[in-house]
Design an enzyme around this catalytic site. Structure first.
Site, PDB file in Angstrom:
ATOM      1  N   THR A 248      62.706   6.552  47.374  1.00 23.63           N
ATOM      2  CA  THR A 248      61.437   5.783  47.645  1.00 23.63           C
ATOM      3  C   THR A 248      61.671   4.435  47.334  1.00 23.63           C
ATOM      4  OG1 THR A 248      58.946   5.514  46.910  1.00 23.63           O
ATOM      5  CG2 THR A 248      60.289   5.932  45.229  1.00 23.63           C
TER       6      THR A 248
ATOM      7  N   VAL B  50      62.746   1.846  49.210  1.00 21.28           N
ATOM      8  CA  VAL B  50      64.026   1.302  49.993  1.00 21.28           C
ATOM      9  C   VAL B  50      63.726   0.585  51.437  1.00 21.28           C
ATOM     10  CG1 VAL B  50      65.479   3.303  48.928  1.00 21.28           C
ATOM     11  CG2 VAL B  50      64.388   3.820  51.143  1.00 21.28           C
ATOM     12  N   GLY B  51      62.374   0.774  51.636  1.00 18.51           N
ATOM     13  CA  GLY B  51      62.312   0.031  52.741  1.00 18.51           C
ATOM     14  C   GLY B  51      61.886   0.812  54.220  1.00 18.51           C
TER      15      GLY B  51
ATOM     16  N   SER C 214      50.919   8.713  50.545  1.00 16.08           N
ATOM     17  CA  SER C 214      50.160   8.722  49.314  1.00 16.08           C
ATOM     18  C   SER C 214      50.115   7.295  48.883  1.00 16.08           C
ATOM     19  CB  SER C 214      50.464   9.684  48.447  1.00 16.08           C
ATOM     20  OG  SER C 214      52.012   9.498  48.192  1.00 16.08           O
TER      21      SER C 214
ATOM     22  N   GLY D 190      58.878   9.238  57.155  1.00 17.52           N
ATOM     23  CA  GLY D 190      58.684  10.074  55.996  1.00 17.52           C
ATOM     24  C   GLY D 190      57.646   9.628  55.065  1.00 17.52           C
ATOM     25  N   ALA D 191      57.871  10.389  53.696  1.00 20.12           N
ATOM     26  CA  ALA D 191      57.214   9.647  52.519  1.00 20.12           C
ATOM     27  C   ALA D 191      58.251  10.129  51.392  1.00 20.12           C
ATOM     28  CB  ALA D 191      56.107  10.700  52.403  1.00 20.12           C
ATOM     29  N   GLY D 192      58.808   9.021  50.661  1.00 17.30           N
ATOM     30  CA  GLY D 192      59.605   9.312  49.597  1.00 17.30           C
ATOM     31  C   GLY D 192      61.123   9.406  50.169  1.00 17.30           C
TER      32      GLY D 192
ATOM     33  N   ASN E  33      69.006  -1.983  54.324  1.00 13.90           N
ATOM     34  CA  ASN E  33      67.883  -2.760  53.922  1.00 13.90           C
ATOM     35  C   ASN E  33      67.976  -3.481  52.906  1.00 13.90           C
ATOM     36  OD1 ASN E  33      65.301  -3.909  54.544  1.00 13.90           O
ATOM     37  ND2 ASN E  33      64.461  -2.527  52.965  1.00 13.90           N
TER      38      ASN E  33
ATOM     39  N   TRP F 288      67.331  -9.720  53.008  1.00 15.63           N
ATOM     40  CA  TRP F 288      66.109  -9.895  52.037  1.00 15.63           C
ATOM     41  C   TRP F 288      65.278 -10.982  52.570  1.00 15.63           C
ATOM     42  CZ3 TRP F 288      63.505  -8.559  48.015  1.00 15.63           C
ATOM     43  CH2 TRP F 288      62.716  -9.272  47.434  1.00 15.63           C
ATOM     44  N   LEU F 289      63.885 -10.555  52.539  1.00 15.29           N
ATOM     45  CA  LEU F 289      62.860 -11.484  53.206  1.00 15.29           C
ATOM     46  C   LEU F 289      61.641 -11.305  51.983  1.00 15.29           C
ATOM     47  CD1 LEU F 289      62.886 -10.359  56.830  1.00 15.29           C
ATOM     48  CD2 LEU F 289      63.871 -12.560  55.986  1.00 15.29           C
TER      49      LEU F 289
END
Length: 225
Positions: A12, A14-15, A42, A117-119, A176, A206-207
């Site tokens: 989770t 990680v972009g 969620s 996805g999620a996580g 990322n 990195w932004l």
């Protein structure tokens, strides 16, 4: 036939959404009719329009098709926790059929469907099944998002191995930069490239606020073909 991709993260935060929006922008530039799809989310806010997840809203904004929120995100929960836990506590069961129907509906309109996805890869959606189980059922090619930081090599190798063990195509991966690059940044990238059995689609730097920028320019989606 629509091109369908599942964006999986090594963990989770990680972009995944940053990468998904970049992929949608690149697809739009290439002339695709694109649609973002986050079937389960969620960690959301209550708005005048209802419960809304910021990641799903970002996918909605970056889709070339005009999509209703429910089309992008059929299952949205307020509490920022594992979906199977908030599903249990709210009494709202996450059903695979609903997720698949939502995906199929977008495929009727779009020729590029970006599923997020999620996580991580094995995030539970119910007591006996995970997000990975649904991806296998749908036979979605996987794009892996690696948040470049300490520990990412191990997490990337584990996730890539799990995707391949499931019999799915690991179509590509995205680096990322979730933190400003450190002294070992290039070493991490070289190590990842040597170990992930898929093409590197690009590196998102990195932004401070990636959601207001054209991050699609950092990716080469033609490496997915």
């Amino acid at each position: 036939m629509s091109k369908r991709w599942f964006v999986a993260g090594t963990d989770t935060e990680v972009g995944k959404t940053v990468a998904s929006c970049a992929l949608l922008q690149a697809a739009n530039r290439a002339g695709y009719r694109s649609a973002g799809f986050k079937p389960v989310a969620s960690g959301s806010d209550i708005t005048p329009e209802g419960v809304r997840n910021s990641d799903a809203l970002a996918l909605q904004r970056n889709s070339s098709l005009a999509l209703g929120y429910d089309e992008v995100n059929p299952y949205v929960f307020e509490e920022p926790t594992s979906p199977h836990l908030v599903s249990r506590s709210t009494g709202v069961a996450i059903e695979r059929a609903v997720m698949s129907q939502g995906l199929a509906a977008l495929e009727q309109r779009a020729d590029w469907v970006q599923v997020e996805g999620a996580g991580g890869w094995f995030t539970p959606l119910g007591e006996t099944w995970t997000f990975a189980d649904w991806v296998v059922e749908e036979q979605l090619p996987v794009i892996l998002v690696v948040g470049v930081k300490l520990g990412c090599i191990n997490h990337a190798m584990l996730t890539a191995a799990a995707v391949q063990a499931a019999g799915l195509r690991l179509a590509g991966w995205i680096a990322n930069d979730v933190t400003p690059p450190g002294a070992r940044h290039q070493d991490y990238l070289a190590s990842l490239q040597a170990r992930i059995p898929a093409p590197l689609l690009g590196e998102i730097p990195w932004l401070n606020d990636p959601f207001t920028q054209d991050t699609g320019r950092f990716l080469d989606i033609f490496l997915l073909d």
